[in-house]
Every structure is written in C-alpha cells, then in structure tokens.
Enzyme design. Structure first.
Site, PDB file in Angstrom:
ATOM      1  N   GLY A   1     -11.060  59.504   2.069  1.00 31.41           N
ATOM      2  CA  GLY A   1     -12.459  59.353   1.727  1.00 31.41           C
ATOM      3  C   GLY A   1     -13.248  60.629   1.925  1.00 31.41           C
TER       4      GLY A   1
ATOM      5  CG  ASP B   1      -8.971  53.340   8.956  1.00 31.84           C
ATOM      6  OD1 ASP B   1      -8.666  52.240   8.438  1.00 31.84           O
ATOM      7  OD2 ASP B   1      -9.217  54.355   8.285  1.00 31.84           O
TER       8      ASP B   1
END
Ligand SMILES: *[C@@H]1O[C@H](CO)[C@@H](O)[C@H](O)[C@H]1NC(C)=O
Ligand SMILES: *[C@@H]1O[C@H](CO)[C@@H](O)[C@H](O)[C@H]1NC(C)=O
Ligand SMILES: *[C@@H]1O[C@H](CO)[C@@H](O)[C@H](O)[C@H]1NC(C)=O
Ligand SMILES: *[C@@H]1O[C@H](CO)[C@@H](O)[C@H](O)[C@H]1NC(C)=O
Ligand SMILES: *[C@@H]1O[C@H](CO)[C@@H](O)[C@H](O)[C@H]1NC(C)=O
Length: 635
Positions: free
Chosen positions: A342, A456
């Site tokens: 990202g 994550d």
C-alpha cells in the site's frame, strides 16, 4: 549507545532507587542492585538441550565458587557442536564468598528470565554474569557499554569533578598493571569534605591491553556522571564505579601509587605528557588530513556503518547513508524490486561488502508520521527473535524513509501456498512454519518488554529464509502499546480476510487480533488456498475459507480441506486435524476465547489435545510453558 534492550532504561531507574539502600551496609552486602542487562538475540534451536547445558554450566560455576576458597571468578562451558554454552561469572573482589554466592544466585535466576533459553549478560553492582553460545572470554569492549549515574550533585561540583577525574584516571592507569586486574581505592578530596571510594575491575580472562582499552572506554562513560556523587560504567570486560558513600570496607583498599610510577599518574609528569602530546597531535592531524584526502579521492561514498551480520551483541538501530542504499539497490531499479504494498516498495540491495539486504522504501509524507516512525524504528530495532525479520537499520533523508532488513532468500509464504511456487512445501515444512510463526508472535506479545501487536498477520508477511524457517515481517503497522494502556484503538490497519471481526468492525485491538490472523494463516497453510478468494458480498471475507473449515470440522471431515498438492502418505492425519482445530480456536469470534500465542506454542510443541489446553486459559500450565512465556513483569 543504548544498545542493551531499552528495558535497561527501566533498570537504570530501579538502580537509582536502590542505590542508597545498597550502599548502607557495605560490609556484608551482596550488592544485587541491577546495573544493566542484555538478552541474547537468538534462542537456540533446541531449548531442551540448551537448558540441560545451561543448568550444567551453572552447577559447575557454583561448585567452583563454593569449593575453591575465596574464588570470585569462574568460567564454565559445554563445548559441544550443538547448543554449546559458555558462561563467565565474577564478583567484585571486595565481596565475601557468601555475598558472592548470593549475587551469583540472583544473577542466575535473572538470566533464566532474561531471554528464555538464550542467556545474555546481567550486571549487578556486586557481580557480572554472561552466557553465550560462543566463546567470548577475552572480549572487553563491546557495543552496549554505558553508565548509570546517581542523581545527587556534589556540594562543590568543580573541585569534586576535577579531583574525582584525576582519581579515576589514576585508577584506570593502575588497574591493568595490578595482578588480578582489580583495585579498590579511597581518596580524600582536598576540599576537606568528601572522600571518594572507587573500584576498577577487569575480567580476569582479558589481557592487560584489553583491560586498558576497556577501562579507557569506561572512564569516558563514567566521566559523564561527574559531578554527581555516584557513578558506574559497565562493559563486558570491565567495571568502574565511584561513590562518596563507602561501598567496601576501608581495609579492602590498596595503595595504587606504586602502579602509577613509570608513566606518571599525577601532576608534574602528566604535564610533560600533555606537552608531548600537543606535539604529537599536530603530526596526527597531518596524517588524518592525508587519510581524509585519500578517502575522498578514492571514493566519495561513506562506507556503511557497522558490521550488520555475524554479531551476537545487542545494538541500536544503525543509520545508513541514503546514498549507500541508493547505490546498493541500483537507484531503486525495477530489476531490484521485490514487491510493493500500500505505501511501500521493497528492493533487494547488495552492500559494498557483498551482504544482501532488503530495503523497504516507505512513502510517508507527513512530518509527524515521520517523527513517530523514527522513534518506533528505534524501539523495533531492538526486537530480536529467530522468527522475526531483523531490522538492520534505516535511512532518513528528506521525504525518503528507508528500512533495511535482513534478506530472506525464499521470499514470502503466500507464493509457496497459492503463488508461483505452489506445491513445493511438504507437510513437515508447513508444520514447522506454523510453529515458527507462533513463536515469533508469542515473543512480540509476551516476551519483549513492550507488548507489540503486529495487526497485519497474513501469509505475505511471513518470509522464509534459505532453510524455510519462517520470519514475520513488516512492523510498519505495528504500534507499540505501553504496558498499562488500554488495548483499544480506532485506527484500522489490517488486511481484509485476516482481520478479527472486533477489530475490523469496532477497532478493538488486542493481541488476540494477531491470534486470529494466525488462525487464518494456518488454514491457508493447510489448504493451499487464499482466505479471501471469494471477495464478494458483505461481511468478513474470510468467511469462505474459515466457514468451510468450520463445516468440515463439524462433520469430522477435516482432510477435505488439505491442499491437494500434499502427498497423503507423508502427512500425519492426526497432526493435520490437530492443527486445523487449533486454527478454529484461534479464530473464535470472542477474543477472550482465543488462546494467547504462548499457549499456542505449548499446544503445538506437545502431544496434548487442543481443546483441553484452550480452556485453561490462565496458564498455570507445565514448567515448559513457563520457560517460553514467563517474563517477569517489570512494568
Ligand atoms: C534521586 O534519587 C532518589 C532515590 O535514590 C529519589 O528519591 C530522588 O527523588 C531523586 N532526585 C531527583 C532530583 O531525581
Ligand atoms: C533436543 O534435545 C534433546 C535432548 O538432548 C534430544 O533428545 C532431541 O533429539 C533434540 N531434538 C532436536 C530436534 O535436536
Ligand atoms: C534447570 O534449572 C531450573 C531451575 O533450577 C529448573 O527449573 C529446570 O527444570 C532445569 N532444566 C533442566 C532441563 O534441567
Ligand atoms: C589481548 O587480547 C585481545 C583480544 O583477544 C587480542 O586482540 C590482543 O592481541 C591481545 N593483546 C596482547 C598484547 O596479547
Ligand atoms: C576488614 O574489616 C572488617 C571490619 O570492618 C573485618 O571484619 C575484616 O576481618 C577485616 N578484613 C581484613 C582482611 O582485615
């Protein structure tokens, strides 16, 4: 600097608190005020064998201390090819044998907790203990040296500083020349008030020149403490301490004057030396200028700092020169690009010394995020575990933030499960990967001094080294929680499909968010399929894989989930079933029903059924669990 775990900062504070107490009864006092400690980076592979060796060396040391009269220094080792253990212990020479043994026992129990199964260094006022998997006895100056200062300033600071400096310089000069490499001394300062007590000691296993080097560094460290009335400097090979309060008996002091002789410790001759030195300095400057010119002429780049591999010492983050990383990655070339996420890209880099690293380039623009980032990097660089990708350092220039990690030859787990390398991992490798991830997470949650929640956990964040040992990557999203803070957060940072419902929906963050992600990763490892490969509709996308697993469990048809590329002859059906049950327990919707990662490690390491263990969640489990999880609460 700051190379012991930051934990040491706390210890420094504790040391302050205990200073006055420990000084009171100098004569029969084991002096177990902790000065500093550092725990080893990598626990050995076989912790059972390690612990047997660990205990044996300590038994050996204890015997040596008890049986040989007045013995205050000892080493012991088990020098086998696998799980070797080397240990060194010494007391300050002014301690009685009884006090020395007390200090020893304190140090050993501290070491057992230091970094379970791996050893390290613990330094007390009264003694020093170090344990490593390799020989180190002749080491003197190593990264991590430092000082602990008292907080009271002397009443006549200028006089106190000048005269104490002179005293410590003499001690530094004399001690390496004294047999036993130890000196305790007392000097009355000329202001009529204070007497200063001081001790210098080198490990008896270092030679005189190393002792000298070590005390020189220690002197530089302790000098920072002046004009405080107390100070200590510690290192691996030596210890230096002064105080206006007696911490040893007057009859323990020795006269150091005879050892100052030839080179001259005090006034007149010192001046002569200084004059001589001034002459020398000009010559030195000329040489330096020459060297500098040569360097500039030869190569405009600065060499990267620090030998980043091959050391077991603890060190803080290394800062890299941006240009060095730019050239290591061929100007962040497409050809060197390993992947992108990202807000980051990862490049393979080859340093000038040939070492291969992974360079993560972050696209963070806000100044505040950057400040936060740098302080986080400093903390994370002290996280060391076999199953965590090691951060080697960083570069911070303009808008560019670069993180330098150890390079993982086999890339990320997902490509072996459902990517281009599908079908390569047999069940044994997969099982070991599951255990490794669990251990890495247990360390982050419970064994590091601050609880770190990854947030994550997913297959693409699990990297594999050359031998397919898993290492958890990407601490970019990990936020450090102070021990006493509520685990609530509204910031959402997970990846859909791996994200626990309470976090995805309400932003409730706890370690159990990682337990959930881990459960999903297990299912992917078993099935060889992506958790979110039906990214349609509403609700948690992981429903597909997870829902399927739940149904198969209910009908006791677990094996239908198993990756078709796995050879049915080579996996253990019971083991697969057990691991799948574990995944289901880890992904229960109530966070409180999910096990802590240390419990997961226990379940995986023992032949115990999953369910039984799961419900004894306040783990009063076996002693083995304690080895893995028991970290003294220091907050
Ligand atoms: C100095 O340390 C003592 C404990 O040793 C503590 O009580 C005191 O508050 C400290 N003083 C300062 C100024 O920090
Ligand atoms: C670990 O150590 C124990 C005890 O020495 C030994 O029995 C066992 O085989 C070792 N395991 C491995 C994987 O090396
Ligand atoms: C090592 O010693 C500790 C403490 O004395 C004990 O709890 C542990 O069981 C011992 N471990 C082994 C493998 O002997
Ligand atoms: C002292 O020990 C150090 C470390 O082992 C070694 O590098 C050095 O050469 C030794 N010096 C002398 C004079 O023996
Ligand atoms: C040093 O003094 C203490 C009392 O302060 C005494 O107990 C001890 O025996 C003395 N030691 C020596 C070596 O004289």
């Amino acid at each position: 600097m700051g190379n012991f775990l930051p934990f040491s900062r706390l210890m420094v504070m504790i040391a302050f608190l205990a200073v006055s107490i420990s000084f009171q009864s100098a004569n029969s006092d084991p002096q177990i005020t902790l000065v500093n400690e550092g725990c080893n980076l990598y626990p050995p592979d076989n912790s059972t064998a390690f612990y047997i060796n660990f205990n044996a060396t300590f038994a050996d040391l204890r015997n040596q201390l008890l049986q040989e009269n007045n013995k205050l220094f000892a080493t012991a080792q088990i020098n086998r090819p696998s799980n070797p253990v080397f240990v060194l212990f010494h007391c300050r020479d002014y301690l009685s044998t009884a006090d020395c043994i007390t200090c020893f026992n304190t140090a050993v129990s501290r070491m057992q907790k230091c970094s379970p199964g791996a050893g390290g260094r613990v330094i007390y006022d009264g003694c020093f203990l170090r344990l490593e998997g390799q020989i180190f006895y002749d080491q003197a100056v190593v990264p991590g040296n430092g000082q602990v200062c008292g907080n009271q300033t002397a009443s006549q600071p200028t006089i106190f500083r000048t005269q104490t400096e002179a005293f410590l310089q003499d001690l530094k000069l004399a001690t390496p020349r004294i047999n036993g490499l130890f000196a305790a001394s007392k000097r009355q300062l000329s202001n009529g008030g204070d007497a200063v007590y001081a001790v210098a000691q080198c490990a008896k296993s270092v030679n005189r020149s190393s002792c000298q080097d070590c005390l020189r560094v220690a002197y530089g460290n302790i000098d920072i403490c002046l004009p405080n009335t107390d100070g200590r400097a510690y290192d691996t090979g030596c210890f230096l301490r002064y105080s206006t309060t007696a911490f040893f008996a007057d009859n323990q002091t020795i006269n150091i004057n005879p050892y100052l002789g030839a080179i001259g410790g005090s006034s007149n001759k010192t001046k002569a030396i200084i004059l001589g030195a001034v002459g020398g300095v000009s010559l030195l400057l000329a040489i330096l200028a020459l060297l500098l010119w040569y360097q500039l002429y030869k190569k405009p780049q600065k060499a990267e700092k620090g030998n980043i591999f091959g050391t077991t010492e603890l060190r803080g983050p290394v800062t890299y020169d941006y240009k060095v990383l730019k050239s290591a990655t061929k100007d962040f070339s497409e050809e060197n690009k390993q992947g992108e996420g990202g807000f980051s890209e990862v490049y393979k880099g080859t340093m000038r010394n040939g070492k291969v690293v992974a360079v993560k380039k972050l696209n963070i623009t806000s100044g505040r995020a950057k400040t936060e980032f740098v302080s986080e990097v400093k903390l994370i660089s002290n996280v060391h575990h076999r199953n965590l990708v090691r951060l080697l350092g960083y570069a911070n220039k303009g808008t560019a933030l670069l993180l330098v990690y150890e390079y993982m030859a086999n890339g990320s787990l997902n490509s072996f499960l459902y990517g281009e390398k599908r079908g390569y991992l047999d069940w044994k490798k997969r099982f070991n990967i599951i255990i490794g991830i669990a251990k890495g997470l247990a360390y982050l949650h419970e064994q590091y001094h601050a609880c770190i929640i990854h947030r994550d956990i997913k297959s693409s964040n699990i990297l594999l080294d050359r031998d397919f040992h898993p290492k958890i990557a990407d601490f970019g999203l990990a936020k450090l929680l102070p021990g006493d803070q509520s685990h609530l957060s509204t910031r959402f940072a997970g990846t859909l499909g791996y994200t626990a419902p309470e976090y995805a929906v309400h932003g409730h963050l706890s370690e159990k968010v990682d337990t959930y992600g881990f459960g999903i990763v297990i299912l992917e490892i078993i099935s060889g399929s992506r958790s979110n490969n039906t990214a349609v509709g509403v609700g948690p996308v992981s429903e597909f894989l997870l829902g399927k697993a739940r149904k198969l469990h209910e009908t006791n048809t677990h094996l239908q989930l198993v990756d078709e590329t796995l050879d049915p002859n080579e996996y253990n059906v019971a083991e697969v079933k057990k691991v799948m049950e574990l995944a289901l327990i880890c992904t229960q919707s109530q966070p409180s029903e999910r096990p802590a990662m240390s419990e997961v490690v226990t379940m995986l390491s023992h032949d115990q059924p999953i369910k039984e263990l799961c419900h004894s969640s306040n783990s009063n489990t076996s002693s083995d669990t304690r080895l893995l999880t028991d970290e003294e609460d220091t907050h």
